[in-house]
Structure formats: C-alpha cells, structure tokens
Design a protein around this motif. Structure first.
Motif, PDB file in Angstrom:
ATOM      1  N   LYS A 109       0.835  -1.209   0.000  1.00  0.00           N
ATOM      2  CA  LYS A 109       0.000   0.000   0.000  1.00  0.00           C
ATOM      3  C   LYS A 109       0.867   1.255   0.000  1.00  0.00           C
TER       4      LYS A 109
ATOM      5  N   SER B  21       2.549   1.740  -3.397  1.00  0.00           N
ATOM      6  CA  SER B  21       1.542   2.160  -4.373  1.00  0.00           C
ATOM      7  C   SER B  21       1.205   3.634  -4.209  1.00  0.00           C
ATOM      8  N   THR B  22       1.080   4.080  -2.938  1.00  0.00           N
ATOM      9  CA  THR B  22       0.792   5.500  -2.673  1.00  0.00           C
ATOM     10  C   THR B  22       1.945   6.383  -3.133  1.00  0.00           C
TER      11      THR B  22
END
Length: 384
Positions: free
Chosen positions: A260, A263-264
């Motif tokens: 996560k 990806s951010t």
C-alpha cells in the motif's frame, strides 16, 4: 530509577502529566514570542516601505536642487565678470540665492544619508527578526512532534512494561528508537513544510510590491509560483502524516503495508515505477521488527526519490528460516560512497536502527548507475 519490582504506574502517570504540562506551556510561550516577532516584522516591513518612498522623494528633491545650484553658480559667475553692470542689490540677491540653494542641497543630502542609514538598519533588524521567527516556528514544530509522541506512544510504554515485564535494556532500546523517529520527523518538517511555508510568507509579502513595480502580469506569475510551493507543502505534510504510523502495519503486517505504501508513493511521484516482491513464506513477526523494516524501506525509497531521480525502484523481501533479507534498488543518479556514506544523516539513522536489531546493512552505489541497499535482519519467534 526503575527496578525489577512492579512499576508504580500511578507515579509514572503523575510524572508524565507534569512533563507534558511543562512542555505544552513552553510551546505556548514560544508561540507567543513567534507571533509577537511576526507582528513586529510586519510593522517594520511597512516602515521600510515608507522609508524607501521617502528616499525616492528626497533624491528627486536633491537632484532638482542640484540643477538650481548649477544655475545659481552660473548667475554668480555672470555677475562677478560684469560687476559694474549690476547694482549692489542685484549682486547681494545673487549671492543669497546661491547660498540658500546650497544650504538646502546640503540638508537634502544629509536627510538622504540618514534615510539610507535608517533603511539599512531596518533591513538588518528584519533579517534578524525573520531568523528568530524561523527558529521559533522550528522549535514549535519539534515540540508538537514530541507532544504527539508523548500523548500516544509513550503512554503505552508504561503499560507494555508492566504487562510484559521486559528487561530494562529493552525499554532503553524502545526510547532510543523513538528518539530516532523524532529526529527524523523534526528534520523532515524543518527541511520540508517549515521551509516551504517560510518561503510562502516571504513571497506573499512581495506580490503586492511586484504588482506596483512590475505590473499585474508579474504579480500573477508570482502567484502561480506561490501556488506550486503551497501544493508541494501540502503534499509533504500529507506524506509526513502518513509516515507517522501506517495503521495497516498493526492490522495486516509488513507485506500488505509495504504494498500500500509503495503504491501510494508511486501515485504521488508520476513517472516513477516501483516494483515489489515478497519471496518465501510470509509470516507475522514482532511489531518492533515490522516497524523497523517498514522504516528502513521507507528511508531508502525516500532517499532515492529525493536525491536519485530514478525512473524505476524495486523492493524485494526474502523470507528465510530465521531472518529476512531486504533489497532496495533504484536506477537513479547514484552517489560517491566515500563522500556521502559517513556524512549522510539518513544512512547513519539506518545503521543505528540495524544495530538495534543486530542486523547487517550493505550499500553499493555508482555515480550515474543507481544505488542498491541490502539489509539482513534476524527476527525473533513468530508472534502467536
């Protein structure tokens, strides 16, 4: 001092609350100083503008008097050469006019000198005051970070010590790790949003002056550049807030949290491709180890984006029997290991964290060919 007996949590809470009250009070005092300094800065800025206008007026007046002085001197020369052709009254008048103009000119030059001196003094005082404001804002930001930690993480330390009855050296390591996080956050806030907002403060004061001196087109250009600075500051603040403690780390573990996070990061950095791999049997390990692994990867990725300007970054986790290998590689600008390795605060921080975990770290970088960082971290028994 702590002993091996059961900790007195009530006493610890009293000490903690007194410490928090003292820090909060100090922060408020610093904030008041900062606001007073800011108001003084704004007042001096207005005064400086008035002085600069007065300098412009007195220069014009002095130039006008200089021209009149030249004419009066020419009149004196004319009278002196043909003294017999002028009456005594005319001669006296010519001398008086020339003398009067010369006195006014001298007074105008003296006033100009005084105004220039006042302008220079105001500029020096404003520079010193601005540095005071910056330091005060920096200290307030640091204190806010400390208060956030004191009101969250440290309140749980006493309970954790009582429940787990861990050794004193483990408590010292926790505090050392927290202190390192505070240093990192203070550095990021100071080098990022604090500097950007200070720049916004200064440039916003220049926009009005730019509109007067250079026209609205120049002022609009300044506003556009200011908007970019504010947008960058907002992105940096959001990133720092996320960096404080990803909630997914406690709930899901290191692998989903890294996915996560990366990806951010990729969303906020267009043009950069980030690859992630987890090889081997994934497992939950101690919270402290998961936080450390996350911070190490985070530091490597942040350094690559900030200094390396890469197009691709790869992060790989290799799960072995009793340790984990972490490899972070980028194709950025790289750096000279001899010149950077011993001086970089980020590298020193990673080394200290690795030492706390009794792990190993290797860094390989070549200018123009990217950087690869390898961590090997032993982990304790799997948490149930």
């Amino acid at each position: 001092m702590f002993s091996n007996d059961k900790l007195d949590i009530a006493s610890l809470d009293v000490i903690f609350n007194r410490m928090l009250e003292t820090i909060t009070s100090s922060k408020n005092d610093i904030f008041i100083i900062s606001e007073q300094s800011r108001r003084s800065f704004e007042d001096m800025e207005k005064e400086l503008e008035i002085v600069r206008q007065e300098i412009g007026l007195i220069i014009n007046e002095a130039d006008h008097l200089e021209a009149k002085s030249q004419l009066s001197k020419q009149r004196l020369v004319q009278v002196s050469k043909a003294f017999d052709n002028y009456s005594e009254e005319q001669v006296r008048t010519a001398y008086e006019i020339a003398n009067d103009i010369q006195i006014k000119l001298l007074l105008a030059r003296e006033k100009e000198r005084q105004l220039r001196s006042k302008r220079d003094d105001l500029e020096r005082r404003m520079k010193a005051l601005y540095e005071t404001i910056e330091r005060a804002d920096h200290i307030v930001n640091q204190v806010n970070v400390v208060i956030n930690y004191l009101t969250s993480d440290l309140k749980n330390v006493g309970l954790a010590l009582e429940q787990a009855k861990i050794k004193q050296d483990f408590g010292i390591r926790i505090i050392a790790a927290q202190e390192e996080e505070r240093k990192r956050l203070s550095r990021e806030i100071h080098d990022g949003p604090a500097q950007m907002m200070a720049n916004v403060l200064m440039r916003s004061g220049l926009i009005e002056r730019t509109s007067r001196e250079k026209g609205m087109d120049a002022a609009i250009q300044e506003l556009a550049e200011l908007k970019v600075t504010v947008r960058n500051a907002l992105s940096e603040v959001r990133r720092i807030i996320y960096d404080l403690r990803p909630m997914a780390l406690d709930d899901l573990g290191i692998v989903p949290t890294l996915k996560k996070y990366l990806s951010t990061v990729m969303e906020y950095n267009s043009g950069v491709m980030i690859h992630f791999q987890s090889i081997g049997k994934e497992q939950r390990i101690s919270s402290n180890h998961e936080v450390a692994i996350f911070r190490l990867v985070q530091e490597c990725v942040t350094n690559a984006l900030k200094h390396g300007q890469p197009k691709e970054i790869s992060v790989k986790l290799e799960w072995l029997y009793n340790d984990i290998n972490i490899v972070v590689k980028d194709d950025g600008k790289g750096f000279d290991e001899e010149n950077v390795k011993e001086q970089s605060f980020g590298i020193i921080g990673m080394k200290e964290r690795i030492d706390l975990l009794e792990g190993q770290m290797q860094i390989h970088s070549v200018v123009g060919k990217g950087t690869i960082v390898i961590f090997k971290i032993p982990f304790p028994d799997v948490e149930e």
